[in-house]
Write a protein that holds these residues in place. Structure first.
Motif, PDB file in Angstrom:
ATOM      1  N   ALA A  11      -9.556  14.908  59.723  1.00  0.00           N
ATOM      2  CA  ALA A  11      -9.018  13.856  58.859  1.00  0.00           C
ATOM      3  C   ALA A  11      -9.554  14.011  57.433  1.00  0.00           C
ATOM      4  O   ALA A  11      -8.805  13.887  56.453  1.00  0.00           O
ATOM      5  N   LEU A  12     -10.853  14.296  57.298  1.00  0.00           N
ATOM      6  CA  LEU A  12     -11.429  14.470  55.961  1.00  0.00           C
ATOM      7  C   LEU A  12     -10.861  15.719  55.286  1.00  0.00           C
ATOM      8  O   LEU A  12     -10.634  15.733  54.069  1.00  0.00           O
ATOM      9  N   ALA A  13     -10.596  16.760  56.060  1.00  0.00           N
ATOM     10  CA  ALA A  13     -10.005  17.975  55.498  1.00  0.00           C
ATOM     11  C   ALA A  13      -8.609  17.709  54.947  1.00  0.00           C
ATOM     12  O   ALA A  13      -8.165  18.375  54.012  1.00  0.00           O
ATOM     13  N   GLU A  14      -7.901  16.726  55.523  1.00  0.00           N
ATOM     14  CA  GLU A  14      -6.567  16.371  55.022  1.00  0.00           C
ATOM     15  C   GLU A  14      -6.643  15.394  53.866  1.00  0.00           C
ATOM     16  O   GLU A  14      -5.925  15.544  52.865  1.00  0.00           O
ATOM     17  N   GLU A  15      -7.505  14.402  53.972  1.00  0.00           N
ATOM     18  CA  GLU A  15      -7.580  13.365  52.942  1.00  0.00           C
ATOM     19  C   GLU A  15      -8.390  13.791  51.714  1.00  0.00           C
ATOM     20  O   GLU A  15      -8.087  13.391  50.592  1.00  0.00           O
ATOM     21  N   ILE A  36     -20.200  14.338  59.236  1.00  0.00           N
ATOM     22  CA  ILE A  36     -20.063  15.613  58.524  1.00  0.00           C
ATOM     23  C   ILE A  36     -21.428  16.280  58.345  1.00  0.00           C
ATOM     24  O   ILE A  36     -21.565  17.506  58.540  1.00  0.00           O
ATOM     25  N   LYS A  37     -22.430  15.496  58.009  1.00  0.00           N
ATOM     26  CA  LYS A  37     -23.782  16.065  57.865  1.00  0.00           C
ATOM     27  C   LYS A  37     -24.261  16.655  59.198  1.00  0.00           C
ATOM     28  O   LYS A  37     -24.882  17.732  59.226  1.00  0.00           O
ATOM     29  N   LYS A  38     -23.976  15.966  60.290  1.00  0.00           N
ATOM     30  CA  LYS A  38     -24.364  16.453  61.615  1.00  0.00           C
ATOM     31  C   LYS A  38     -23.671  17.789  61.914  1.00  0.00           C
ATOM     32  O   LYS A  38     -24.298  18.738  62.410  1.00  0.00           O
ATOM     33  N   GLN A  39     -22.386  17.873  61.600  1.00  0.00           N
ATOM     34  CA  GLN A  39     -21.651  19.111  61.833  1.00  0.00           C
ATOM     35  C   GLN A  39     -22.212  20.251  60.982  1.00  0.00           C
ATOM     36  O   GLN A  39     -22.330  21.394  61.441  1.00  0.00           O
ATOM     37  N   GLU A  40     -22.539  19.952  59.733  1.00  0.00           N
ATOM     38  CA  GLU A  40     -23.067  20.985  58.840  1.00  0.00           C
ATOM     39  C   GLU A  40     -24.425  21.483  59.322  1.00  0.00           C
ATOM     40  O   GLU A  40     -24.730  22.682  59.222  1.00  0.00           O
ATOM     41  N   ARG A  41     -25.242  20.584  59.888  1.00  0.00           N
ATOM     42  CA  ARG A  41     -26.523  21.014  60.439  1.00  0.00           C
ATOM     43  C   ARG A  41     -26.305  21.919  61.645  1.00  0.00           C
ATOM     44  O   ARG A  41     -26.985  22.937  61.813  1.00  0.00           O
ATOM     45  N   LEU A  47     -19.658  22.399  54.804  1.00  0.00           N
ATOM     46  CA  LEU A  47     -18.224  22.435  55.120  1.00  0.00           C
ATOM     47  C   LEU A  47     -17.388  21.879  53.970  1.00  0.00           C
ATOM     48  O   LEU A  47     -16.210  22.219  53.827  1.00  0.00           O
ATOM     49  N   PHE A  48     -17.993  21.021  53.162  1.00  0.00           N
ATOM     50  CA  PHE A  48     -17.309  20.409  52.022  1.00  0.00           C
ATOM     51  C   PHE A  48     -18.185  20.503  50.780  1.00  0.00           C
ATOM     52  O   PHE A  48     -19.410  20.364  50.862  1.00  0.00           O
ATOM     53  N   GLU A  49     -17.552  20.744  49.639  1.00  0.00           N
ATOM     54  CA  GLU A  49     -18.215  20.620  48.345  1.00  0.00           C
ATOM     55  C   GLU A  49     -17.930  19.229  47.818  1.00  0.00           C
ATOM     56  O   GLU A  49     -16.773  18.820  47.717  1.00  0.00           O
ATOM     57  N   ARG A  50     -18.987  18.498  47.475  1.00  0.00           N
ATOM     58  CA  ARG A  50     -18.836  17.119  47.031  1.00  0.00           C
ATOM     59  C   ARG A  50     -19.304  17.002  45.582  1.00  0.00           C
ATOM     60  O   ARG A  50     -20.395  17.453  45.241  1.00  0.00           O
ATOM     61  N   THR A  51     -18.459  16.403  44.767  1.00  0.00           N
ATOM     62  CA  THR A  51     -18.854  16.055  43.401  1.00  0.00           C
ATOM     63  C   THR A  51     -18.469  14.603  43.170  1.00  0.00           C
ATOM     64  O   THR A  51     -17.878  13.956  44.057  1.00  0.00           O
ATOM     65  N   ASN A  52     -18.804  14.093  42.011  1.00  0.00           N
ATOM     66  CA  ASN A  52     -18.420  12.705  41.704  1.00  0.00           C
ATOM     67  C   ASN A  52     -16.909  12.554  41.594  1.00  0.00           C
ATOM     68  O   ASN A  52     -16.389  11.444  41.694  1.00  0.00           O
ATOM     69  N   PRO A  59     -15.237  27.710  51.815  1.00  0.00           N
ATOM     70  CA  PRO A  59     -14.575  28.769  52.584  1.00  0.00           C
ATOM     71  C   PRO A  59     -14.839  28.668  54.083  1.00  0.00           C
ATOM     72  O   PRO A  59     -13.939  28.889  54.901  1.00  0.00           O
ATOM     73  N   ILE A  60     -16.080  28.329  54.461  1.00  0.00           N
ATOM     74  CA  ILE A  60     -16.378  28.159  55.889  1.00  0.00           C
ATOM     75  C   ILE A  60     -15.647  26.932  56.439  1.00  0.00           C
ATOM     76  O   ILE A  60     -15.145  26.943  57.568  1.00  0.00           O
TER      77      ILE A  60
END
Length: 302
Positions: A11-15, A36-41, A47-52, A59-60
């Motif tokens: 869902a986050l990948a789509e939104e 998401i943090k749990k998945q990345e660990r 898995l996501f680049e976050r900015t303001n 890519p992964i």
């Protein structure tokens, strides 16, 4: 990774927005962040680049999205198939329609197939001169018929669509040169007769009297739609039809005239009350859902 975590990731990948994803899944934004943090660990990479200003897949993350999407769709289909079987909404449903009316309700049938992938629709053609015959014989489970249908053993479901009533005449008929007619004009014509059709249903297209009370003559009896087209094009009779007929049966030798004071014709699902099944009810519920949606498409939109 649990199924709920996969749903959150997809869902986050789509939104690409934490707030919208939380609203879509009916959870808090912090739940999305934690998942998401749990998945990345677990994976050992972002898995996501976050900015303001934006959220983007790395890519992964893009690779994981491609790999998980197909598997998730297969899992959902398996769950839906099992649920359909449990509800009894699997199997074959035989639907009877007249001429082009399966196209007129294609948006309903498409949604039904999406909702009930384990169900299979099978089509039979209903002959207008004998509209109840296949229902009575059990050759169809549910039919799309014009109203009224006032039979004690039949259930009338939701209205699917409406049609304008036209007069079909031979192109040599005196009315063929007109732009339109009124119901009173039928007093000067002979209309086609159906086979085993209740008189009150026949009245919708071929009334027995004009508004002023003049009798309307009956011409030859027909048993199929093909016979109706033939006898009308020969000039022997005229016939009331729907505007879909003019779109799909533009035969040489025929003309179609609007009837200015004719009521709109309503079409609805009809089935044998004693033989109602979960599959029939599922189709009726789908039709209800479409009827409650604004601007539902028609076959002319496709």
């Amino acid at each position: 990774m649990e199924l709920r975590d996969i749903e959150i990731f997809l869902a986050l990948a789509e939104e690409l927005h934490f707030g919208r994803t939380a609203e879509r899944l009916c959870v808090s934004p912090s739940r999305i962040t934690q998942a998401i943090k749990k998945q990345e660990r677990q994976i050992g990479a972002l898995l996501f680049e976050r900015t303001n200003r934006a959220v983007r897949l790395t890519p992964i993350g893009e690779q994981l999205h491609r790999d998980l999407s197909a598997g998730y769709r297969q899992i959902r289909r398996g769950i839906e198939t099992a649920a359909d079987a449990a509800r009894g909404t699997s199997g074959v449903l035989t639907l009877g329609t007249i001429g082009p009316h399966s196209l007129a309700i294609s948006h309903v049938l498409d949604l039904f197939r999406t909702r009930h992938p384990s169900a299979r629709l099978q089509h039979r053609e209903i002959q207008p001169p004998s509209p109840l015959e296949l229902l009575r014989s059990g050759d169809v489970d549910v039919a799309v018929l014009w109203l009224p249908v006032c039979e004690s053993d039949l259930t009338v479901g939701p209205v699917l669509h409406t049609s304008q009533v036209l007069l079909m005449v031979a192109d040599t008929h005196p009315y063929a040169e007109r732009d339109s007619i009124c119901l009173e004009d039928l007093g000067d014509c002979a209309v086609v007769q159906g086979g085993s059709i209740p008189p009150y249903m026949e009245e919708t297209f071929n009334p027995y009297r004009t508004p002023a009370g003049r009798p309307i003559r009956r011409g030859p009896k027909v048993s199929t739609w093909q016979e109706c087209l033939t006898v009308v094009s020969s000039g022997q009779v005229v016939a009331g039809v729907t505007d879909e007929t003019a779109d799909f049966y533009s035969w040489p030798g025929l003309a179609f005239l609007p009837i200015r004071d004719a009521r709109l014709c309503e079409w609805a699902l009809v089935w044998r009350t004693a033989d109602e099944t979960p599959l029939i009810r599922a189709l009726a519920n789908t039709a209800d859902a479409v009827a409650n949606t604004r601007d539902a498409p028609t076959y002319r939109d496709f």
